[in-house]
Design a protein around this motif. Structure first.
Motif, PDB file in Angstrom:
ATOM      1  N   LEU A  84       0.834  -1.210   0.000  1.00  0.00           N
ATOM      2  CA  LEU A  84       0.000   0.000   0.000  1.00  0.00           C
ATOM      3  C   LEU A  84       0.864   1.254   0.000  1.00  0.00           C
ATOM      4  O   LEU A  84       0.538   2.248  -0.658  1.00  0.00           O
ATOM      5  N   ASP A  85       1.978   1.209   0.726  1.00  0.00           N
ATOM      6  CA  ASP A  85       2.883   2.363   0.769  1.00  0.00           C
ATOM      7  C   ASP A  85       3.536   2.577  -0.590  1.00  0.00           C
ATOM      8  O   ASP A  85       3.686   3.716  -1.053  1.00  0.00           O
ATOM      9  N   THR A  86       3.935   1.490  -1.256  1.00  0.00           N
ATOM     10  CA  THR A  86       4.530   1.593  -2.587  1.00  0.00           C
ATOM     11  C   THR A  86       3.533   2.164  -3.586  1.00  0.00           C
ATOM     12  O   THR A  86       3.873   3.033  -4.398  1.00  0.00           O
ATOM     13  N   ALA A  87       2.282   1.693  -3.523  1.00  0.00           N
ATOM     14  CA  ALA A  87       1.232   2.223  -4.406  1.00  0.00           C
ATOM     15  C   ALA A  87       1.013   3.708  -4.150  1.00  0.00           C
ATOM     16  O   ALA A  87       0.834   4.501  -5.086  1.00  0.00           O
ATOM     17  N   LYS A  88       1.062   4.109  -2.883  1.00  0.00           N
ATOM     18  CA  LYS A  88       0.898   5.520  -2.521  1.00  0.00           C
ATOM     19  C   LYS A  88       1.993   6.376  -3.147  1.00  0.00           C
ATOM     20  O   LYS A  88       1.727   7.438  -3.722  1.00  0.00           O
TER      21      LYS A  88
ATOM     22  N   ARG B  36      13.210   6.177  -3.123  1.00  0.00           N
ATOM     23  CA  ARG B  36      13.799   5.962  -4.444  1.00  0.00           C
ATOM     24  C   ARG B  36      13.499   4.546  -4.946  1.00  0.00           C
ATOM     25  O   ARG B  36      13.186   4.337  -6.118  1.00  0.00           O
ATOM     26  N   PHE B  37      13.635   3.552  -4.077  1.00  0.00           N
ATOM     27  CA  PHE B  37      13.356   2.169  -4.447  1.00  0.00           C
ATOM     28  C   PHE B  37      11.890   1.997  -4.863  1.00  0.00           C
ATOM     29  O   PHE B  37      11.575   1.317  -5.837  1.00  0.00           O
ATOM     30  N   GLN B  38      10.981   2.620  -4.101  1.00  0.00           N
ATOM     31  CA  GLN B  38       9.556   2.462  -4.376  1.00  0.00           C
ATOM     32  C   GLN B  38       9.146   3.175  -5.661  1.00  0.00           C
ATOM     33  O   GLN B  38       8.237   2.736  -6.357  1.00  0.00           O
ATOM     34  N   ALA B  39       9.811   4.293  -5.963  1.00  0.00           N
ATOM     35  CA  ALA B  39       9.431   5.103  -7.120  1.00  0.00           C
ATOM     36  C   ALA B  39      10.068   4.625  -8.412  1.00  0.00           C
ATOM     37  O   ALA B  39       9.550   4.874  -9.495  1.00  0.00           O
ATOM     38  N   GLN B  40      11.207   3.929  -8.326  1.00  0.00           N
ATOM     39  CA  GLN B  40      11.961   3.564  -9.515  1.00  0.00           C
ATOM     40  C   GLN B  40      12.142   2.053  -9.597  1.00  0.00           C
ATOM     41  O   GLN B  40      11.894   1.330  -8.644  1.00  0.00           O
ATOM     42  N   VAL B  41      12.591   1.624 -10.762  1.00  0.00           N
ATOM     43  CA  VAL B  41      12.791   0.204 -11.013  1.00  0.00           C
ATOM     44  C   VAL B  41      14.274  -0.061 -11.235  1.00  0.00           C
ATOM     45  O   VAL B  41      14.995   0.769 -11.780  1.00  0.00           O
TER      46      VAL B  41
END
Length: 299
Positions: free
Chosen positions: A34-38, A142-147
């Motif tokens: 849920l935090d990553t989706a946010k 950064r990890f959550q926003a990027q691949v």
């Protein structure tokens, strides 16, 4: 009684620090997707995006999760988990574990503290925690926003210097002072009201209701600062002059609703995170105190 009954002996500072960090890690494990989706919803609309996410449009929290699984695989929902757990162990331990002690310090050891003292204690421990945990927060975002971001700490240090690891420190201090005082003070007040009016006893349902209420109030107050913090931390060098410039750019280019992007996943995440964390925190404190008491009885 649902759950373990409260210990006759108040928990020590060490018990509170360890149980707060552990409870926050448990909550992160449960709510991290849920935090990553946010985060993905909050940065949507920015010009800069990773190659894997360019052209992808996220719609709603569950739509975002579904899109990420389809395009990046299930593991993408847990990008940055290690940094998140590192963050919680040093961050939550301080902001939650120290709260009661700082509150007692400000109140001069009085049995009850007024709301002003509680807010001051929450702001203090929230700001203290950011001072220690900021680099882990930057890496997590950064990890959550990027691949395909590898060696994040080293990468950020090499390309942006030591300041890159402390990027967004001011908005993060602001956000976490708000979040911490709102979260802990609201939980404190709701729990006290429930117990004072004998609506519930000091057990799991009481902790659940108090934590859920704290999560909703916190999301409403902290969401705008959270969005600015996420945008600013994830931005490349030079995109924004400061966190204030980031907020102004959002307001002028995307309108005021941009500050509440990702509100639903923020509430789903923060509400569920609060429930898991506070319930775990209350139970872990009691388990640790029982174990400590048994060890003392044997010695």
């Amino acid at each position: 009684m649902v759950g373990m009954k409260p210990s006759d002996t108040p928990p020590t500072l060490g018990v509170k620090l360890l149980s707060a960090g552990s409870a926050a890690c448990i909550a992160d494990l449960v709510t991290f997707p849920l935090d990553t989706a946010k985060v993905r919803l909050q940065i949507q609309g920015e010009k800069v995006a990773s190659e894997a996410t360019k052209g992808i449009r996220y719609r709603g929290v569950f739509g975002t999760i579904s899109t990420m699984i389809r395009t990046e695989g299930p593991r993408s929902l847990y990008n940055g988990l290690v940094a998140g757990l590192q963050r919680q162990m040093c961050f939550a331990s301080i902001r939650i574990g120290f709260y009661d002690n700082v509150k007692n310090f400000y109140s001069g050891g009085a049995d009850t503290a007024n709301i002003g003292i509680r807010i001051l204690a929450g702001c203090t421990t929230g700001a203290m925690a950011v001072s220690f945990a900021q680099p882990t927060d930057v890496v997590k975002v950064r990890f959550q926003a990027q691949v395909n971001l590898t060696g994040a700490y080293k990468h950020i240090f090499n390309h942006e210097g030591i300041r890159g690891l402390w990027k967004g420190c001011l908005p993060n201090i602001t956000r976490n002072a708000l979040v911490n005082c709102t979260e802990l003070v609201t939980y404190d007040l709701i729990k006290e009201a429930i117990l004072r009016h004998d609506l519930l006893s000091d057990n799991l349902p009481c902790h659940f209701a108090s934590a859920f209420g704290a999560g909703f109030v916190t999301t409403c107050i902290a969401s705008p600062v959270d969005v600015v913090k996420t945008r600013y931390m994830n931005s490349p060098p030079g995109q924004y002059k400061s966190a204030i410039n980031c907020a102004w750019t959002m307001a002028t280019k995307e309108g005021p609703t941009a500050f509440y992007k990702g509100f639903v996943p923020s509430f789903l995440r923060l509400g569920s995170w609060n429930v898991v964390m506070f319930v775990s925190f209350e139970q872990l404190k009691r388990v640790m105190m029982v174990g400590k008491q048994k060890m003392e009885d044997k010695s």
